[in-house]
Design a protein around this motif. Sequence first.
Motif, mmCIF file in Angstrom:
data_model
loop_
_atom_site.group_PDB
_atom_site.id
_atom_site.type_symbol
_atom_site.label_atom_id
_atom_site.label_comp_id
_atom_site.label_asym_id
_atom_site.label_seq_id
_atom_site.Cartn_x
_atom_site.Cartn_y
_atom_site.Cartn_z
ATOM 1 N N TYR A 1 0.838 -1.198 0.000
ATOM 2 C CA TYR A 1 0.000 0.000 0.000
ATOM 3 C C TYR A 1 0.877 1.253 0.000
ATOM 4 O O TYR A 1 1.897 1.320 0.692
ATOM 5 C CB TYR A 1 -0.894 0.040 1.237
ATOM 6 C CG TYR A 1 -1.810 -1.157 1.382
ATOM 7 C CD1 TYR A 1 -3.072 -1.178 0.788
ATOM 8 C CD2 TYR A 1 -1.412 -2.279 2.114
ATOM 9 C CE1 TYR A 1 -3.908 -2.275 0.915
ATOM 10 C CE2 TYR A 1 -2.239 -3.381 2.254
ATOM 11 C CZ TYR A 1 -3.488 -3.370 1.651
ATOM 12 O OH TYR A 1 -4.303 -4.465 1.791
ATOM 13 N N VAL A 2 0.438 2.249 -0.785
ATOM 14 C CA VAL A 2 1.044 3.581 -0.748
ATOM 15 C C VAL A 2 -0.094 4.583 -0.606
ATOM 16 O O VAL A 2 -0.992 4.651 -1.455
ATOM 17 C CB VAL A 2 1.868 3.877 -2.016
ATOM 18 C CG1 VAL A 2 2.456 5.288 -1.940
ATOM 19 C CG2 VAL A 2 2.970 2.848 -2.201
ATOM 20 N N ILE A 3 -0.074 5.369 0.482
ATOM 21 C CA ILE A 3 -1.142 6.327 0.779
ATOM 22 C C ILE A 3 -0.509 7.695 0.991
ATOM 23 O O ILE A 3 0.335 7.863 1.884
ATOM 24 C CB ILE A 3 -1.937 5.902 2.023
ATOM 25 C CG1 ILE A 3 -2.470 4.472 1.865
ATOM 26 C CG2 ILE A 3 -3.085 6.869 2.282
ATOM 27 C CD1 ILE A 3 -3.007 3.868 3.143
ATOM 28 N N ASP A 4 -0.891 8.669 0.179
ATOM 29 C CA ASP A 4 -0.370 10.030 0.275
ATOM 30 C C ASP A 4 -1.433 10.990 0.782
ATOM 31 O O ASP A 4 -2.625 10.839 0.471
ATOM 32 C CB ASP A 4 0.097 10.526 -1.098
ATOM 33 C CG ASP A 4 1.410 9.910 -1.524
ATOM 34 O OD1 ASP A 4 2.126 9.384 -0.663
ATOM 35 O OD2 ASP A 4 1.708 9.970 -2.732
ATOM 36 N N PRO B 1 2.960 14.009 3.292
ATOM 37 C CA PRO B 1 3.202 12.864 4.179
ATOM 38 C C PRO B 1 2.723 11.592 3.485
ATOM 39 O O PRO B 1 1.698 11.596 2.805
ATOM 40 C CB PRO B 1 2.347 13.178 5.415
ATOM 41 C CG PRO B 1 1.999 14.628 5.303
ATOM 42 C CD PRO B 1 1.969 14.939 3.834
ATOM 43 N N ARG B 2 3.466 10.508 3.660
ATOM 44 C CA ARG B 2 3.165 9.266 2.939
ATOM 45 C C ARG B 2 3.229 8.064 3.883
ATOM 46 O O ARG B 2 4.093 7.999 4.762
ATOM 47 C CB ARG B 2 4.142 9.079 1.795
ATOM 48 C CG ARG B 2 4.158 7.686 1.179
ATOM 49 C CD ARG B 2 5.008 7.609 -0.066
ATOM 50 N NE ARG B 2 4.359 8.290 -1.171
ATOM 51 C CZ ARG B 2 4.795 8.228 -2.437
ATOM 52 N NH1 ARG B 2 5.871 7.541 -2.728
ATOM 53 N NH2 ARG B 2 4.156 8.873 -3.388
ATOM 54 N N ASP C 1 8.171 3.118 10.792
ATOM 55 C CA ASP C 1 8.915 3.069 9.532
ATOM 56 C C ASP C 1 8.013 3.155 8.304
ATOM 57 O O ASP C 1 8.513 3.284 7.180
ATOM 58 C CB ASP C 1 9.741 1.781 9.459
ATOM 59 C CG ASP C 1 10.914 1.788 10.424
ATOM 60 O OD1 ASP C 1 11.311 2.891 10.848
ATOM 61 O OD2 ASP C 1 11.414 0.695 10.768
ATOM 62 N N ASP C 2 6.700 3.078 8.496
ATOM 63 C CA ASP C 2 5.767 3.184 7.370
ATOM 64 C C ASP C 2 5.623 4.619 6.884
ATOM 65 O O ASP C 2 5.135 4.850 5.781
ATOM 66 C CB ASP C 2 4.375 2.675 7.775
ATOM 67 C CG ASP C 2 4.386 1.218 8.184
ATOM 68 O OD1 ASP C 2 5.296 0.487 7.757
ATOM 69 O OD2 ASP C 2 3.476 0.812 8.936
ATOM 70 N N PHE C 3 6.019 5.604 7.709
ATOM 71 C CA PHE C 3 5.765 7.007 7.397
ATOM 72 C C PHE C 3 6.975 7.632 6.706
ATOM 73 O O PHE C 3 8.116 7.486 7.148
ATOM 74 C CB PHE C 3 5.439 7.783 8.674
ATOM 75 C CG PHE C 3 4.127 7.406 9.287
ATOM 76 C CD1 PHE C 3 2.958 8.041 8.902
ATOM 77 C CD2 PHE C 3 4.058 6.398 10.232
ATOM 78 C CE1 PHE C 3 1.737 7.690 9.460
ATOM 79 C CE2 PHE C 3 2.846 6.030 10.792
ATOM 80 C CZ PHE C 3 1.682 6.675 10.406
ATOM 81 N N LEU C 4 6.705 8.339 5.617
ATOM 82 C CA LEU C 4 7.713 9.051 4.838
ATOM 83 C C LEU C 4 7.229 10.482 4.609
ATOM 84 O O LEU C 4 6.062 10.795 4.857
ATOM 85 C CB LEU C 4 7.950 8.349 3.497
ATOM 86 C CG LEU C 4 8.344 6.867 3.562
ATOM 87 C CD1 LEU C 4 8.261 6.234 2.183
ATOM 88 C CD2 LEU C 4 9.735 6.707 4.144
#
Length: 292
Positions: free
Chosen positions: A89-92, A113-114, A126-129
Amino acid sequence: MIRYVLLFAFILLVNEICFAQSTDILRVEYTSIPKRDSGTNASRYRILLNVPVKVGFDKYLVLGGEFSHIDFEITKEYPFDSSELNTLYVIDFNVGYIFKFNEDWRFVGIVTPRIASNLVNGLQGDDFLLNLTATMWKEKKNIDKPFRLLLGLTYNSTTGLPFPLPLINYHKRFHRSWSYSLGIPRTDFRYHIRDKHTLQMALFLDGYFVNVQNDILLPDGEFGSSISLSAIIMAVGYQYNISKRMSFYGIGGVTLNQRGLLRNDEREKVYTLNEKNAGGIYWKAGFKISIF
């Protein structure tokens, strides 16, 4: 040479949501990179929505987001358990600001934020970028050969680099029936048959970078903490324009280079899932509403 192009692709792939590279208000899209003989098959379902809100004279706040569901099918045996890589999953979440800097230029700033993860254990740190982009946008529409130029800088936490990287995109309609765009992650050449029909040839980058919550123990004792896919694609496409801003589209082509990797906590390669120089089939189709 291909190795350095792929590294640059990996660095810049996360920017396609920003207005410097993607100018969509709404997009619904399906993408497929079939395995052929690579051992993997990636299918991505994506929906994007950005809502501009006028907050002053020639000033806009942009709020939005994107959700991508990636089915990562592995068709060959690896010397480790790959079951937790099947769904990614990629959520922006996008917050942007646009204002007119002077008669020729507008400023565009985007904070994104991603969440990028396989989400097998809920959300983890670690899921947050975080992605940041600042761009200057110049456009001349009411001239014989209209053009648009975007110049800027972007910072992406996925790269591990402590400094921003350049962004550039140049679009020109040099003839009533012909136009081109030069930039990263996409360059294309378009033939506008009529107002409602457009053909294109394109060279572009695609891929993703996703955290793996339960580190994968590899035979050499290393741990795979994230998965990335990067691909260079040459394609042809067709777009049916319902209106000036609204269209259906389809693109099909081949991958000139495709690389799927497991990476450790330092973002270094620890295992190659697939690496193919050329020949993989790529296609995508969708519907979009754009500001251009």
